[in-house]
Design a protein around this motif. Structure first.
Motif, PDB file in Angstrom:
ATOM      1  N   MET A 133      -6.009-117.092  21.770  1.00  0.00           N
ATOM      2  CA  MET A 133      -6.308-115.662  22.156  1.00  0.00           C
ATOM      3  C   MET A 133      -7.720-115.696  21.887  1.00  0.00           C
ATOM      4  O   MET A 133      -8.559-114.858  22.984  1.00  0.00           O
ATOM      5  CB  MET A 133      -5.694-114.642  21.521  1.00  0.00           C
ATOM      6  N   LYS A 134      -8.389-116.075  21.046  1.00  0.00           N
ATOM      7  CA  LYS A 134      -9.991-115.797  20.730  1.00  0.00           C
ATOM      8  C   LYS A 134     -10.752-116.355  21.725  1.00  0.00           C
ATOM      9  O   LYS A 134     -11.676-115.748  21.975  1.00  0.00           O
ATOM     10  CB  LYS A 134     -10.497-116.474  19.373  1.00  0.00           C
ATOM     11  N   ARG A 135     -10.165-117.650  22.178  1.00  0.00           N
ATOM     12  CA  ARG A 135     -10.890-118.306  23.323  1.00  0.00           C
ATOM     13  C   ARG A 135     -10.865-117.482  24.682  1.00  0.00           C
ATOM     14  O   ARG A 135     -12.031-117.248  25.288  1.00  0.00           O
ATOM     15  CB  ARG A 135     -10.659-119.322  23.549  1.00  0.00           C
ATOM     16  N   PHE A 136      -9.747-116.854  24.627  1.00  0.00           N
ATOM     17  CA  PHE A 136      -9.660-115.902  25.910  1.00  0.00           C
ATOM     18  C   PHE A 136     -10.337-114.657  26.134  1.00  0.00           C
ATOM     19  O   PHE A 136     -11.113-114.202  26.769  1.00  0.00           O
ATOM     20  CB  PHE A 136      -8.003-115.744  26.245  1.00  0.00           C
ATOM     21  N   ALA A 137     -10.428-114.185  24.632  1.00  0.00           N
ATOM     22  CA  ALA A 137     -11.230-112.918  24.267  1.00  0.00           C
ATOM     23  C   ALA A 137     -12.703-113.159  24.518  1.00  0.00           C
ATOM     24  O   ALA A 137     -13.392-112.261  25.222  1.00  0.00           O
ATOM     25  CB  ALA A 137     -10.934-112.469  23.182  1.00  0.00           C
ATOM     26  N   SER A 138     -13.013-114.236  24.288  1.00  0.00           N
ATOM     27  CA  SER A 138     -14.670-114.607  24.501  1.00  0.00           C
ATOM     28  C   SER A 138     -15.006-114.863  26.216  1.00  0.00           C
ATOM     29  O   SER A 138     -15.999-114.488  26.570  1.00  0.00           O
ATOM     30  CB  SER A 138     -15.250-115.793  23.557  1.00  0.00           C
ATOM     31  N   LEU A 139     -13.914-115.571  26.744  1.00  0.00           N
ATOM     32  CA  LEU A 139     -14.191-115.612  28.057  1.00  0.00           C
ATOM     33  C   LEU A 139     -14.117-114.117  28.788  1.00  0.00           C
ATOM     34  O   LEU A 139     -15.136-113.679  29.537  1.00  0.00           O
ATOM     35  CB  LEU A 139     -13.033-116.362  28.731  1.00  0.00           C
ATOM     36  N   PHE A 140     -13.114-113.234  28.341  1.00  0.00           N
ATOM     37  CA  PHE A 140     -13.337-111.706  28.894  1.00  0.00           C
ATOM     38  C   PHE A 140     -14.713-111.322  28.538  1.00  0.00           C
ATOM     39  O   PHE A 140     -15.343-110.508  29.387  1.00  0.00           O
ATOM     40  CB  PHE A 140     -12.260-111.337  28.323  1.00  0.00           C
ATOM     41  N   GLU A 141     -15.018-111.434  27.331  1.00  0.00           N
ATOM     42  CA  GLU A 141     -16.359-110.776  26.964  1.00  0.00           C
ATOM     43  C   GLU A 141     -17.449-111.228  27.945  1.00  0.00           C
ATOM     44  O   GLU A 141     -18.203-110.338  28.455  1.00  0.00           O
ATOM     45  CB  GLU A 141     -16.516-111.052  25.401  1.00  0.00           C
ATOM     46  N   ALA A 142     -17.538-112.450  28.073  1.00  0.00           N
ATOM     47  CA  ALA A 142     -18.479-113.253  28.815  1.00  0.00           C
ATOM     48  C   ALA A 142     -18.565-112.736  30.330  1.00  0.00           C
ATOM     49  O   ALA A 142     -19.405-112.321  30.843  1.00  0.00           O
ATOM     50  CB  ALA A 142     -18.609-114.530  28.956  1.00  0.00           C
ATOM     51  N   LEU A 143     -17.342-112.610  30.849  1.00  0.00           N
ATOM     52  CA  LEU A 143     -17.365-112.020  32.153  1.00  0.00           C
ATOM     53  C   LEU A 143     -17.489-110.625  32.126  1.00  0.00           C
ATOM     54  O   LEU A 143     -18.261-110.170  33.226  1.00  0.00           O
ATOM     55  CB  LEU A 143     -15.728-112.270  32.737  1.00  0.00           C
ATOM     56  N   ASP A 144     -17.089-109.922  31.248  1.00  0.00           N
ATOM     57  CA  ASP A 144     -17.329-108.403  31.415  1.00  0.00           C
ATOM     58  C   ASP A 144     -18.906-108.030  31.209  1.00  0.00           C
ATOM     59  O   ASP A 144     -19.332-107.044  31.566  1.00  0.00           O
ATOM     60  CB  ASP A 144     -16.607-107.708  30.150  1.00  0.00           C
ATOM     61  N   ARG A 145     -19.585-108.790  30.422  1.00  0.00           N
ATOM     62  CA  ARG A 145     -20.913-108.541  30.204  1.00  0.00           C
ATOM     63  C   ARG A 145     -22.094-109.049  31.208  1.00  0.00           C
ATOM     64  O   ARG A 145     -23.161-109.152  30.875  1.00  0.00           O
ATOM     65  CB  ARG A 145     -21.458-109.249  28.750  1.00  0.00           C
ATOM     66  N   THR A 146     -21.675-109.405  32.341  1.00  0.00           N
ATOM     67  CA  THR A 146     -22.549-109.875  33.450  1.00  0.00           C
ATOM     68  C   THR A 146     -21.917-109.335  34.665  1.00  0.00           C
ATOM     69  O   THR A 146     -20.750-109.261  34.947  1.00  0.00           O
ATOM     70  CB  THR A 146     -22.742-111.431  33.381  1.00  0.00           C
ATOM     71  N   THR A 147     -22.939-109.324  35.571  1.00  0.00           N
ATOM     72  CA  THR A 147     -22.334-108.919  37.036  1.00  0.00           C
ATOM     73  C   THR A 147     -22.776-110.223  37.898  1.00  0.00           C
ATOM     74  O   THR A 147     -22.489-110.049  39.137  1.00  0.00           O
ATOM     75  CB  THR A 147     -23.221-107.581  37.399  1.00  0.00           C
ATOM     76  N   LYS A 148     -23.364-111.000  37.309  1.00  0.00           N
ATOM     77  CA  LYS A 148     -23.783-112.289  38.257  1.00  0.00           C
ATOM     78  C   LYS A 148     -22.587-113.184  38.433  1.00  0.00           C
ATOM     79  O   LYS A 148     -22.045-113.698  37.355  1.00  0.00           O
ATOM     80  CB  LYS A 148     -25.054-112.833  37.433  1.00  0.00           C
ATOM     81  N   THR A 149     -22.507-113.452  39.713  1.00  0.00           N
ATOM     82  CA  THR A 149     -21.384-114.660  39.819  1.00  0.00           C
ATOM     83  C   THR A 149     -21.693-115.842  39.267  1.00  0.00           C
ATOM     84  O   THR A 149     -20.733-116.581  38.832  1.00  0.00           O
ATOM     85  CB  THR A 149     -21.636-114.475  41.555  1.00  0.00           C
ATOM     86  N   THR A 150     -23.052-116.276  39.411  1.00  0.00           N
ATOM     87  CA  THR A 150     -23.247-117.479  38.672  1.00  0.00           C
ATOM     88  C   THR A 150     -22.931-117.842  37.241  1.00  0.00           C
ATOM     89  O   THR A 150     -21.993-118.551  36.808  1.00  0.00           O
ATOM     90  CB  THR A 150     -24.776-118.081  38.904  1.00  0.00           C
ATOM     91  N   ALA A 151     -22.869-116.547  36.504  1.00  0.00           N
ATOM     92  CA  ALA A 151     -22.723-116.370  35.085  1.00  0.00           C
ATOM     93  C   ALA A 151     -21.374-116.260  34.819  1.00  0.00           C
ATOM     94  O   ALA A 151     -20.554-117.178  33.947  1.00  0.00           O
ATOM     95  CB  ALA A 151     -23.354-115.500  34.380  1.00  0.00           C
ATOM     96  N   LYS A 152     -20.470-115.943  36.036  1.00  0.00           N
ATOM     97  CA  LYS A 152     -19.114-115.847  35.671  1.00  0.00           C
ATOM     98  C   LYS A 152     -18.493-117.057  36.167  1.00  0.00           C
ATOM     99  O   LYS A 152     -17.524-117.749  35.436  1.00  0.00           O
ATOM    100  CB  LYS A 152     -18.682-114.473  36.623  1.00  0.00           C
ATOM    101  N   VAL A 153     -18.897-117.942  36.931  1.00  0.00           N
ATOM    102  CA  VAL A 153     -18.534-119.091  37.285  1.00  0.00           C
ATOM    103  C   VAL A 153     -18.486-119.939  36.286  1.00  0.00           C
ATOM    104  O   VAL A 153     -17.745-120.801  35.796  1.00  0.00           O
ATOM    105  CB  VAL A 153     -18.933-119.480  38.638  1.00  0.00           C
ATOM    106  N   ALA A 154     -19.667-120.116  35.740  1.00  0.00           N
ATOM    107  CA  ALA A 154     -20.147-120.849  34.683  1.00  0.00           C
ATOM    108  C   ALA A 154     -19.183-120.751  33.435  1.00  0.00           C
ATOM    109  O   ALA A 154     -18.587-121.553  32.856  1.00  0.00           O
ATOM    110  CB  ALA A 154     -21.447-120.512  34.224  1.00  0.00           C
ATOM    111  N   ALA A 155     -18.965-119.422  33.195  1.00  0.00           N
ATOM    112  CA  ALA A 155     -18.070-119.022  31.912  1.00  0.00           C
ATOM    113  C   ALA A 155     -16.586-119.616  32.217  1.00  0.00           C
ATOM    114  O   ALA A 155     -16.108-120.125  31.399  1.00  0.00           O
ATOM    115  CB  ALA A 155     -17.974-117.525  31.628  1.00  0.00           C
ATOM    116  N   LEU A 156     -16.110-119.397  33.629  1.00  0.00           N
ATOM    117  CA  LEU A 156     -14.773-119.732  33.951  1.00  0.00           C
ATOM    118  C   LEU A 156     -14.660-121.360  33.874  1.00  0.00           C
ATOM    119  O   LEU A 156     -13.819-121.747  33.328  1.00  0.00           O
ATOM    120  CB  LEU A 156     -14.338-119.161  35.130  1.00  0.00           C
ATOM    121  N   THR A 157     -15.765-121.762  34.471  1.00  0.00           N
ATOM    122  CA  THR A 157     -15.619-123.310  34.361  1.00  0.00           C
ATOM    123  C   THR A 157     -15.560-123.839  32.977  1.00  0.00           C
ATOM    124  O   THR A 157     -14.851-124.936  32.839  1.00  0.00           O
ATOM    125  CB  THR A 157     -17.048-124.002  35.109  1.00  0.00           C
TER     126      THR A 157
END
Lengths: 339, 539
Positions: B1-25
């Motif tokens: 759950m910690k890994r999923f939570a940090s993914l969520f945090e990374a996605l939530d703290r940016t509005t940039k598509t590139t950063a979101k794709v990077a975090a998900l990748t």
């Protein structure tokens, strides 16, 4: 026979009949006792003002030529038939709760306050009283603040990460109190601290009165804004997203406020990052402060008043609401986000 | 759950598509496979079966926080999100845990159907070992409505990067009604067995609204124009081992339209058609209201089958004799589609959506104005050389809809929004004149700017006449122009009418309440648009 209360609530604000003075009034009065320098508490147009020594420089700076006398924390002074004294409220440097005693009955007006130490303001001091008039800006149990040390670590981490990526960190914070609290909390070795004019002016006033603050650079119109990558820029919230804030090249914006505890508020403002940093008491702080006064009667003002009153009644207090000028009822996230 | 939570945090703290794709990748590369599978499921709108209902959650959260329920209920509308309210109101956890996302979901699935006491103690135990961020996500897993600011397209792109599989191939593999509880990451993402694939739909190609003038599209001869039908977009699959009709929402709706079943006997094997499901009159579509009666009905009564028989108007051919035709030009696909349909015996509920003939954009614009009388919403414009693309891709496919209807109405009730708008009054009920009475007739909650909502919120607070829970009654003073797409008779509403897609077009601060529309205006519109005139409400 019951005598009239020590303090009453009028359409000008809180009034003391026996002392013939108001506390933080919002319309011009003859004599005003001021808890602190924020503009919704220290207003223009009164004939005489009284504040703490530490609050006076900012009030003078903001209101100009006024008749302002000062009083030391804890010093007792008689006004008419009552004795007044000012006690640290922990809200911003110089902020005070005002204690009013008449014939052995003590009332305290909290002004704005917070219980936790912020490393800058004189720490909050509980004052025993019979009746306590408390703000409750964050009077809901969803508001619980993280400790100052944790906020400072988060701020430094954010700033350093931005600096490492060559971005400027622009943070919105109220120019009196929050801005200086941030300056005092961050690690100045990360980079230069730049300030918006409104923040710089208040900072200079506070520095001149002996409050230790790190060096700051005022961003003037001729300032080379792009020449300071990795800087931390502190500006009033209203400057975020404006051309002023966009002049620093690649930047990350954030906002420091208790309202940032709510994800919805942060998203509504289109902010990627919010720091939950408030100069008001959180839910536990309000309850702790009220308990510490030993008061049986509590009046609540500024905030989620109807909910908080009901809560206090369920806890056995005799609770009431003081209406203020702008609120007919609970203010859900005022705009601008006033604290 | 910690890994999923940090993914969520990374996605939530940016509005940039590139950063979101990077975090998900990164997540799709490093997370355990069961977690990847569940993350794909969540981001494509799938969620575990609900183990706890919202009333239980509120009661349990206030109990765990040691606070009265009424106080929880007061805080909830301020926060605007149930999961977040619970997260914020609970005391800090006393324990730690490093269980994975999939394990926690497993726990939740195992809880469904258990007695309340067992579910409650399991939820209490979970809350007590999750950090604030993890708790929020855990609560979201229970309440559903998982939104992480990531579209399915973005997720697919990241997955493509992490796996090296082509994006369109992945998009196809993620279609259909697969369930994370009955498949594996490897089976979903990897080379599929053809059996499992038999009924899988292709990703739908979507169009963008045409904002510029049609003239900017170039030569009319390069374009196909057809009516934009007002039904259910669907994909009909006829393969040797499967006959299936999918809705655009990837719901299998084959059994809801039994009258389409004969198509399985007549269409060639290996045919996939993009079409609109419509309720059908003699040889034209009926208004959407007729189809609406059939939506959501798993078993269709005989009466409805005669009153509102279903018919498919075909737009496109995606698979021809088992061959994926999507990269062929539209002109070719249409020709094959018409050939296949032309070879069918008469009387089947399938025909080609007619292509409109036009030699100038001006002439087409004239035809567009007649859309409503054909029960169509406007036009579709598709470049004849275009492939059948995945998702929304600007340039080749445009929807050129009619301007909406409008009505001036006054606000009667206001309610606060949720999430991003939790502290604003955004959901309004509107009234119009019925004689000298104001009758409520519709709700709307979008179309204004945040600044306007703030002003109105301020006004509502100062002018509240009555409170019913979260709803405020206000004096009938604020006038708004509302836009809507259609109107139909509705015995369930006091006004006797219901609007389709009502939203606020603008706040008419210049217009007095006396001059707003009357119910008679709307009744006339209803009659003109072919709907039944509303009956007066009789008891």
């Amino acid at each position: 026979m019951s005598r009239s209360p020590v303090l009453t609530f009028t359409d000008r604000g809180i009034y003391c009949p026996s002392g013939d003075f108001h506390i933080d009034p919002w319309r011009p009065v003859d004599r005003a006792l001021i808890t602190h320098g924020h503009s919704d508490h220290a207003r223009w147009g009164h004939r005489r003002y009284l504040s703490t020594e530490a609050a006076a420089p900012v009030i003078r700076h903001r209101l100009g030529e006024i008749d302002l006398r000062t009083i030391a924390y804890g010093e007792r002074r008689t006004i008419g038939g009552v004795t007044v004294s000012f006690h640290p409220a922990g809200h911003v440097p110089g902020s005070a709760q005002i204690r009013v005693e008449e014939a052995g009955e003590v009332w305290v007006v909290s002004g704005d306050y917070k219980v936790a130490e912020d490393g800058l303001s004189e720490p909050f001091e509980p004052v025993a009283c019979h009746a306590f008039i408390s703000e409750c800006t964050f009077g809901l149990p969803v508001f619980r603040w993280t400790p100052q040390a944790q906020i400072a670590a988060d701020l430094n981490h954010w700033w350093a990460a931005n600096a490492a990526e060559g971005r400027t960190s622009v943070i919105g914070a109220y120019s009196l109190g929050k801005a200086q609290r941030i300056m005092a909390a961050v690690d100045p070795s990360i980079g230069p601290i730049l300030t918006h004019g409104a923040v710089e002016a208040t900072t200079v006033v506070m520095r001149n009165q002996g409050i230790a603050l790190p060096p700051t650079t005022h961003v003037t119109p001729s300032f080379d804004a792009k020449g300071h990558p990795g800087a931390l820029v502190i500006a009033p919230p209203s400057a975020l997203g404006t051309p002023w804030a966009n002049r620093f090249g690649p930047a990350a914006e954030a906002f420091a406020s208790g309202w940032m505890a709510l994800r919805g508020v942060r998203r509504r403002r289109g902010l990627a990052r919010g720091f939950v940093m408030s100069d008001h008491a959180d839910w536990d702080g309000l309850n702790e402060a009220i308990r510490a006064t030993g008061a049986e009667r509590v009046f609540v003002t500024h905030g989620y008043t109807s909910v908080f009153r009901r809560w206090l009644e369920s806890q056995g207090y005799d609770a009431g609401i003081v209406e203020t000028e702008y609120e007919g009822e609970e203010a859900a996230e005022p705009e601008p986000l006033v604290e | 759950m910690k890994r999923f939570a940090s993914l969520f945090e990374a996605l939530d703290r940016t509005t940039k598509t590139t950063a979101k794709v990077a975090a998900l990748t990164e997540y799709f590369t490093t997370a355990p496979e069961e977690d990847r599978l569940w993350t794909i499921a969540l981001l494509s709108g799938r969620r575990p079966k609900r183990a706890v209902n919202s009333t239980e959650l509120r009661e349990w959260a206030s109990e765990a926080a040691g606070l009265p329920l009424w106080l929880f209920e007061e805080a909830y509308p301020v926060v605007g999100d149930l999961s977040e309210t619970i997260t914020l109101i609970l005391p800090p956890p006393q324990h730690e845990s490093d269980r994975s996302l999939a394990t926690w979901i497993g726990t939740l699935i195992a809880l469904t159907g258990q007695p309340a006491e067992a579910r409650k103690s399991a939820i209490f135990a979970a809350w007590d070992q999750l950090t604030t961020e993890e708790r929020f996500l855990f609560n979201k897993l229970i309440t559903g409505g998982f939104r992480m600011g990531v579209s399915q397209g973005l997720m697919t792109r990241a997955l493509a990067r992490a796996t090296g599989i082509e994006e369109t191939t992945l998009a196809h593999r993620l279609m259909g009604d697969w369930k994370p509880s009955s498949t594996t990451y490897a089976a979903l993402i990897g080379e599929n067995d053809p059996e499992a694939d038999a009924s899988k739909p292709y990703p739908f190609a979507l169009a963008s609204p045409l904002e510029a003038e049609a003239e900017t599209l170039g030569a009319p001869a390069d374009w196909l124009a057809e009516w934009k039908w007002d039904g259910i977009r669907g994909q009909l699959i006829n393969r040797p081992s499967a006959f299936a009709l999918w809705s655009r929402g990837e719901e299998l709706i084959t059994d809801r339209f039994p009258e389409l079943a004969p198509l399985a006997d007549f269409l060639p094997q290996g045919t996939v058609i993009d079409a609109e499901v419509l309720a059908w009159g003699q040889d034209t579509p009926l208004p959407f209201a007729a189809l609406q009666k059939r939506i959501g009905r798993l078993v269709v009564p005989k009466k409805l089958l005669t009153e509102a028989p279903a018919h498919l108007l075909a737009y496109d051919l995606l698979e021809d004799a088992g061959e994926d035709l999507r990269s062929a030009p539209l002109a070719h696909r249409r020709a094959r589609l018409e050939a296949i349909i032309g070879a069918l015996p008469p009387g089947l509920p399938l025909s080609a959506s007619p292509a409109l003939s036009f030699d100038s954009w001006e002439a087409l614009a004239e035809q567009r104005l007649t859309a409503r009388e054909r029960n169509s919403e406007g036009l579709m414009l598709k470049r004849l050389s275009s492939s059948y693309h995945v998702g929304r891709k600007r340039g080749d496919w445009w929807k050129w809809k009619l301007d909406p209807y409008t009505v001036d109405a006054v606000m009667l009730y206001a309610q606060s929004g949720s999430g991003r708008r939790a502290t604003l009054f955004t959901d309004f009920t509107f009234g119009i004149w019925d004689g000298d009475q104001l009758v409520p007739f519709t709700k709307a909650y979008s179309g204004l700017t945040d600044a306007e909502f703030r002003k109105i919120t301020d006004w509502v607070k100062k002018h509240t006449l009555e409170r019913f829970g979260p709803v405020r009654r206000v004096p009938p003073e604020l006038v708004f122009e509302l836009a809507f797409e259609g109107i139909q008779a509705s015995p369930r509403h006091k006004s006797g009418i219901a609007l389709r897609f009502p939203r606020m077009l603008r706040w008419r601060q210049d217009k007095p309440v006396a001059e707003i529309d009357t119910i008679d205006n709307l009744r006339a519109l209803l009659a003109a648009s072919g709907g039944q005139p509303p009956h007066p409400r009789d008891i």
